[in-house]
Design a protein around this motif. Structure first.
Motif, short mmCIF file in Angstrom:
data_model
loop_
_atom_site.label_atom_id
_atom_site.label_comp_id
_atom_site.label_asym_id
_atom_site.label_seq_id
_atom_site.Cartn_x
_atom_site.Cartn_y
_atom_site.Cartn_z
N GLY A 257 35.33 46.15 36.67
CA GLY A 257 34.29 47.03 37.18
C GLY A 257 33.82 46.57 38.56
O GLY A 257 33.79 45.37 38.85
N PHE A 258 33.41 47.53 39.40
CA PHE A 258 33.04 47.24 40.78
C PHE A 258 31.61 47.69 41.07
O PHE A 258 31.08 48.60 40.42
N ASP A 259 31.00 47.05 42.08
CA ASP A 259 29.66 47.43 42.52
C ASP A 259 29.71 48.82 43.17
O ASP A 259 30.68 49.17 43.87
N ALA A 260 28.64 49.60 42.97
CA ALA A 260 28.61 50.97 43.48
C ALA A 260 28.73 51.04 45.00
O ALA A 260 29.23 52.02 45.56
N GLU A 261 28.27 49.98 45.69
CA GLU A 261 28.28 49.99 47.16
C GLU A 261 29.56 49.43 47.76
O GLU A 261 29.76 49.50 48.96
N PRO A 264 36.88 49.61 45.87
CA PRO A 264 38.21 49.46 46.48
C PRO A 264 38.81 50.83 46.79
O PRO A 264 38.42 51.85 46.21
N VAL A 265 39.79 50.83 47.68
CA VAL A 265 40.45 52.09 48.05
C VAL A 265 41.67 52.35 47.17
O VAL A 265 42.13 53.48 47.07
N ARG A 266 42.17 51.31 46.50
CA ARG A 266 43.35 51.48 45.65
C ARG A 266 43.38 50.37 44.61
O ARG A 266 43.05 49.22 44.90
N CYS A 267 43.80 50.72 43.38
CA CYS A 267 43.92 49.74 42.30
C CYS A 267 45.26 49.93 41.61
O CYS A 267 45.79 51.04 41.54
N HIS A 268 45.79 48.85 41.06
CA HIS A 268 47.07 48.94 40.34
C HIS A 268 47.16 47.81 39.32
O HIS A 268 46.55 46.75 39.48
#
Length: 313
Positions: A257-261, A264-268
């Motif tokens: 999970g990532f912070d709302a601010e 990332p632009v891409r995940c794999h």
């Protein structure tokens, strides 16, 4: 989680895995389908004059070892009878692969899974504990949180394990931080059914090893569920999270999970055979807008490395 219902689903699923293999998954599914603990399987083999230890049976169903010697193959024939399987259904899955007589390794050394095996070896020596603590994993859920500075904030785990020898009352957990991690500032938090024991780290290496002490002493064949977390937040920018598996195991779920601010632009997702190997099997992952998470699910993890990587703008 019940391995049979997860891996095979129905008796029809068991039929399928007996056709396709691999051997260790077919054996595990058949044992689960019969509802037998490993000590009961050992007892029924002994009634037929076949003597195999619970540890060997456990390693066979993990994929950590394969029956090869004549007496072991004789035990596999008897297992087919004990488990009510068609004659030859398990033995057929032990036929050598068509690759010059070599078989793929069923396990990985911890040296191949970690970038600093020398440090890990020293920490394990301090704890006087091997990585194989008499347990194998049946089910593992892992959650990772990436913070507003793009750093690894926390990673939490919920595991179900089974003991393959008597007297097990603890396990080891290992945390590898990102570049810049200060291991002396990493905190270990015990969840349900365990307590934090001894914690060891090495200056100059982003490695923390801790004991997790169970609330009971397990006998061979018994299962246990526990949870724990590492609170980090000390390292630099994080680009991936990986989990190494020495042996073939049960289902594994990883959620990042990532912070709302800071998204990332891409995940794999990807896999590696060892720490220094190139990634393979990359699959694009879609970031959930509501939870800002990505995940991977493997019904049978390892041996090797699984992970999720991401790119920043």
């Amino acid at each position: 989680m019940n391995v049979h219902s997860t891996e095979t689903g129905t008796p029809g699923g068991l039929d399928r895995i007996l056709r396709t293999g691999p051997f260790h998954l077919a054996l595990r599914a058949a044992i689960e389908a019969r509802g037998l603990a490993l000590h009961r399987v050992r007892h029924r083999l002994a009634q037929r004059g076949i003597h195999v230890g619970v540890t060997s049976l456990s390693y066979w169903q993990q994929g950590a070892r394969r029956p090869r010697r004549a007496e072991s193959l004789r035990a596999v024939r008897a297992l087919e009878d004990v488990l009510g399987l068609p004659d030859g259904s398990l033995l057929r899955l032990l036929a050598p692969a068509d690759d010059g007589g070599r078989e793929r390794p069923a396990s990985r050394s911890y040296q191949s899974l970690f970038e600093r095996p020398d440090v890990l070896r020293e920490l394990l020596a301090e704890l006087d504990s091997p990585l194989d603590g008499g347990l194998h994993t049946l089910d593992h859920w892992e959650r990772v949180r990436i913070g507003a500075r793009r750093e690894l904030l926390t990673r939490s785990s919920q595991q179900a394990v089974r003991a393959h020898r008597d007297g097990i009352d603890r396990c080891l957990a290992i945390h590898y931080g990102d570049t810049g991690c200060a291991p002396e500032r990493v905190r270990v938090r015990a969840g349900e059914n365990c307590r934090v024991g001894r914690v060891r780290w090495s200056e100059g290496a982003p490695v923390v090893v801790t004991e997790l002490l169970f609330d009971t002493r397990l006998r061979s064949g018994e299962t246990y569920v526990f949870g724990y977390a590492f609170e980090d937040g000390t390292g630099g920018v994080s680009h991936e999270y990986v989990r190494g598996f020495r042996f073939g195991g049960g289902p594994y779920v990883l959620q990042v999970g990532f912070d709302a601010e800071e998204l990332p632009v891409r995940c794999h997702s990807f896999a590696r055979t060892s720490a220094g190997a190139r990634p393979s099997g990359a699959q694009e992952l879609t970031l959930s807008g509501a939870s800002r998470t990505v995940h991977l699910v493997r019904h049978s993890a390892g041996p090797g490395i699984l992970g999720i990587g991401w790119e920043w703008a």
